[in-house]
Design a protein around this motif. Structure first.
Motif, PDB file in Angstrom:
ATOM      1  N   TYR B  13       0.897  -1.161   0.000  1.00 47.54           N
ATOM      2  CA  TYR B  13       0.000   0.000   0.000  1.00 47.54           C
ATOM      3  C   TYR B  13       0.929   1.203   0.000  1.00 47.54           C
ATOM      4  CZ  TYR B  13      -3.733  -3.112   1.711  1.00 47.54           C
ATOM      5  OH  TYR B  13      -4.659  -4.108   1.863  1.00 47.54           O
ATOM      6  N   ILE B  16       3.980   0.962   2.212  1.00 47.76           N
ATOM      7  CA  ILE B  16       3.810  -0.058   3.252  1.00 47.76           C
ATOM      8  C   ILE B  16       3.854  -1.436   2.605  1.00 47.76           C
ATOM      9  CG2 ILE B  16       2.255  -1.012   4.993  1.00 47.76           C
ATOM     10  CD1 ILE B  16       1.086   1.847   5.243  1.00 47.76           C
ATOM     11  N   ALA B  18       2.853  -4.770   2.810  1.00 41.09           N
ATOM     12  CA  ALA B  18       1.889  -5.508   3.636  1.00 41.09           C
ATOM     13  C   ALA B  18       2.038  -7.015   3.511  1.00 41.09           C
ATOM     14  CB  ALA B  18       0.468  -5.087   3.266  1.00 41.09           C
ATOM     15  N   ALA B  37      -2.925 -12.497  13.656  1.00 39.45           N
ATOM     16  CA  ALA B  37      -3.369 -11.357  14.461  1.00 39.45           C
ATOM     17  C   ALA B  37      -3.854 -10.217  13.572  1.00 39.45           C
ATOM     18  CB  ALA B  37      -2.213 -10.883  15.346  1.00 39.45           C
ATOM     19  N   GLY B  39      -3.847  -7.086  11.462  1.00 43.22           N
ATOM     20  CA  GLY B  39      -2.787  -6.465  10.680  1.00 43.22           C
ATOM     21  C   GLY B  39      -1.791  -7.430  10.096  1.00 43.22           C
ATOM     22  N   ALA B  40      -2.030  -8.744  10.232  1.00 41.47           N
ATOM     23  CA  ALA B  40      -1.075  -9.717   9.710  1.00 41.47           C
ATOM     24  C   ALA B  40      -1.067  -9.740   8.184  1.00 41.47           C
ATOM     25  CB  ALA B  40      -1.420 -11.106  10.239  1.00 41.47           C
ATOM     26  N   LYS B  42      -4.139 -10.760   6.340  1.00 41.15           N
ATOM     27  CA  LYS B  42      -5.113 -11.753   5.874  1.00 41.15           C
ATOM     28  C   LYS B  42      -6.054 -11.154   4.818  1.00 41.15           C
ATOM     29  CE  LYS B  42      -6.724 -12.238  10.059  1.00 41.15           C
ATOM     30  NZ  LYS B  42      -5.992 -11.218  10.809  1.00 41.15           N
ATOM     31  N   SER B  43      -6.640 -10.011   5.155  1.00 42.28           N
ATOM     32  CA  SER B  43      -7.570  -9.395   4.205  1.00 42.28           C
ATOM     33  C   SER B  43      -6.845  -8.983   2.933  1.00 42.28           C
ATOM     34  CB  SER B  43      -8.235  -8.162   4.822  1.00 42.28           C
ATOM     35  OG  SER B  43      -8.957  -8.532   5.964  1.00 42.28           O
ATOM     36  N   THR B  44      -5.643  -8.452   3.103  1.00 36.10           N
ATOM     37  CA  THR B  44      -4.863  -8.045   1.941  1.00 36.10           C
ATOM     38  C   THR B  44      -4.663  -9.232   1.004  1.00 36.10           C
ATOM     39  OG1 THR B  44      -3.744  -6.426   3.322  1.00 36.10           O
ATOM     40  CG2 THR B  44      -2.688  -6.958   1.228  1.00 36.10           C
ATOM     41  N   GLU B  85     -14.498  -8.647   4.197  1.00 34.55           N
ATOM     42  CA  GLU B  85     -14.488  -8.233   5.595  1.00 34.55           C
ATOM     43  C   GLU B  85     -15.507  -7.106   5.803  1.00 34.55           C
ATOM     44  OE1 GLU B  85     -10.668  -6.798   6.869  1.00 34.55           O
ATOM     45  OE2 GLU B  85     -11.176  -7.123   8.960  1.00 34.55           O
ATOM     46  N   GLU B 161     -13.473 -13.174   7.730  1.00 35.40           N
ATOM     47  CA  GLU B 161     -14.029 -12.992   9.069  1.00 35.40           C
ATOM     48  C   GLU B 161     -15.555 -12.970   9.090  1.00 35.40           C
ATOM     49  OE1 GLU B 161     -12.119 -10.657  11.847  1.00 35.40           O
ATOM     50  OE2 GLU B 161     -10.287 -10.360  10.690  1.00 35.40           O
ATOM     51  N   GLN B 193     -10.468 -14.569  12.809  1.00 32.07           N
ATOM     52  CA  GLN B 193      -9.843 -14.224  14.088  1.00 32.07           C
ATOM     53  C   GLN B 193     -10.120 -15.342  15.091  1.00 32.07           C
ATOM     54  OE1 GLN B 193      -8.538 -11.210  15.585  1.00 32.07           O
ATOM     55  NE2 GLN B 193      -8.223 -10.300  13.557  1.00 32.07           N
TER      56      GLN B 193
END
Ligand SMILES: Nc1ncnc2c1ncn2[C@@H]1O[C@H](COP(=O)(O)OP(=O)(O)OP(=O)(O)O)[C@@H](O)[C@H]1O
Ligand SMILES: [Mg+2]
Lengths: 289, 235
Positions: B13, B16, B18, B37, B39-40, B42-44, B85, B161, B193
């Motif tokens: 990003y 960043i 990711a 956790a 910010g690991a 997963k969604s990205t 998400e 999630e 999660q």
């Protein structure tokens, strides 16, 4: 009195048709397309040329104007706004103002600053009911507004493409996940808005027959006001806002002051927004967590 | 046979970084989970597979053909759906209109049958078909999001999630539905999660930490793994 009301509704119908373009584009692209008013002016000139130089019949002139404006709208979006899809809203706003001046200057070069006198395109006899005489332009304008309103409501409510348009205006990424082509949907919205602007241009110039490069600016700003007034993003809101604005303007001119009529219009807007910041029909649905 | 194959992707990003070189695969018929956790990444990862984000390097293959450069709106037609998400249902559209959007690329003849299937699975949605989606309860919205993703008849369904913010009884229900879908032949890639639940239904699992895969194994193996227990299962 009744005459003023009808004039108000007729003027308001033009504002409403323009406001629909503002509101649809805002809904989907989340931007104020300040060049929208100038598309009206271009639409007026195209119809003017088609009838004065080419001598085309009225229906073809209107059609030519609609086609040119649709292409213009799509091109403006592709060249000026699409590259800024992820830019700050201020950058987009400044670009829109730039496009507005660009169109006015193009018109200045092609048609000069000498006002053209627009031929009345609606040459039907006026309707006479008792002592009341309603011009055919007013009637056609009001009828056009009603037809457009119904067509757009059916389109966004019942057709697959119309529903996709609402989906895109809410959440572009989610729409992409559904398989909706977001860019094509945005283009379609600009096309519809600009086509409506062309119709508004012809109707406006038929009622107020002086055509100049700046002709579209003031009605554009007023229609934008109408869209905010009705609740920006809402189609019935744009309609209601436009018509109320027209009525307020005509009554303001008739009973208070011709010079102050615009100031009155904008004061009413400010009052409404103080009481109801989302506009008359603006809605807010909260996300549940 | 591997249905989805992700190889060494890096996703940024801006500046960043990711996702830092992730590889994984999902085989036909499996339930695979990605846990990790906040910010690991997963969604990205899911958004990249779905085409919403472009990886800077690496490859994503679905059923043997590359998805790189395919625009997001063309990916659903390949047989892959993402239930994103936060649900991301269209709040101002009705329940039924949301479902119709899920089948946007399908012919109108198919849509009626698909909607009937979703209503069979989620009778609550049928009762509320005309209701504006924004007025549904959180649990109903999640069902709508899953129903909408099912409307494209995906071979691979990705869920990000799905249990977020739901009461325990609903969480059970959602996981039960995921297992049912899988038994009916849908391959599942699940991000959660709720690692306990996710690992208990998963065939295989990957553990993500700050953009890298740090562990993998079958659901049972990871449930017994000490580091996983400490980090994600509360001891
Ligand atoms: N739009 C964005 N712009 C900048 N950074 C982002 C963006 N989205 C995510 N990130 C960053 O990328 C990293 C991975 O985020 P991601 O959303 O993939 O995490 P996640 O594993 O899904 O977390 P969670 O469990 O909280 O949903 C995080 O450090 C996050 O801050
Ligand atoms: Mg996430």
């Amino acid at each position: 009195m009744l005459n003023y009301l009808i004039n108000g509704i007729s003027l308001g119908s033009v504002y409403a048709i323009i406001a629909l373009g503002y509101t649809m584009v805002y809904g989907i692209a989340k931007m104020l397309n300040f060049a929208h008013g100038d598309v009206i002016m271009i639409g007026g000139y195209v119809a003017y040329c088609a009838t004065s130089y080419l001598g085309w019949p009225v229906l073809f002139c209107v059609l030519a104007s609609v086609v040119v404006c649709i292409v213009l709208g799509i091109v403006i979006e592709r060249l000026a706004y699409k590259p800024l899809r992820n830019a700050s809203s201020l950058a987009v706003l400044i670009t829109a103002i730039g496009v507005s001046y660009f169109l006015q200057n193009i018109a200045l070069i092609i048609w000069t600053s000498n006002p053209k006198s627009f031929p009345n395109m609606v040459t039907l006899p006026p309707l006479v009911i008792g002592g009341l005489q309603i011009s055919s332009v007013a009637l056609v304008t009001i009828a056009a507004c009603i037809v457009i309103m119904i067509a757009l409501t059916l389109f966004t409510g019942k057709t697959k493409m119309g529903k996709a348009m609402r989906a895109v205006s809410e959440d572009k990424d989610a729409a992409r996940l559904m398989g909706i082509n977001v860019d094509a949907t945005i283009s379609l919205t600009f096309a519809i808005g600009s086509g409506l602007a062309a119709i508004a241009g012809v109707l406006l110039c038929s009622a107020y027959p002086t055509l100049m490069p700046t002709t579209g600016a003031m009605p554009g700003i007023k229609a934008f006001t109408a869209a905010v007034f009705g609740g920006i993003g809402s189609i019935p809101g744009a309609m209601l806002g436009g018509i109320l604005l027209g009525i307020i303007e005509i009554f303001g001119k008739a009973y208070i002051s011709t010079q102050l009529s615009d100031a009155i219009v904008f004061s009413v807007l400010i009052l409404i927004l103080l009481v109801k910041p989302t506009g008359l029909m603006g809605k807010k649905v909260n996300e549940k967590v | 046979m591997s249905m989805l194959k992700v190889e060494d992707i890096n996703v940024y990003y801006g500046n960043i970084h990711a996702i830092k070189g992730i590889s994984f695969e999902v085989n036909e018929g499996e339930i695979v989970t990605l846990i990790g956790a906040n910010g690991a990444g997963k969604s990205t990862t899911l958004n990249t597979v779905a085409g919403l984000l472009k990886p800077a390097t690496g490859s994503v293959e679905f059923e043997g053909s590359s998805l790189l450069g395919v625009p997001a709106h063309k990916i659903v037609n390949r047989g892959m759906a993402l239930c994103p998400e936060g649900r991301r249902i269209f709040l101002q559209l009705s329940v039924q209109e949301n479902l119709e959007m899920g089948a946007y690329t399908r012919s109108s003849a198919e849509i009626a049958d698909l909607i009937a299937d979703v209503y069979d699975r989620f009778p609550r949605l049928k009762e509320r078909y005309k209701q504006i989606a924004g007025t549904l309860s959180g649990g109903e919205q999640q069902m709508l999001a899953m129903g909408r993703a099912l409307m494209s008849k995906p071979k691979l369904m990705m869920l990000d999630e799905p249990s977020m913010g739901l009461a325990p009884i609903l969480v059970e229900k959602i996981f039960q539905i995921i297992e049912e879908l899988n038994k009916a032949g849908t391959t599942i890639l699940l991000v959660e999660q709720n690692a306990q639940m996710a690992l208990s239904i998963a065939h295989r699992s990957y553990v993500l930490e700050t953009g890298r895969i740090v562990n993998m194994g079958t659901g049972d193996e990871l449930l017994k793994d000490d580091t996983v227990r400490k980090a994600y299962l509360g001891g």
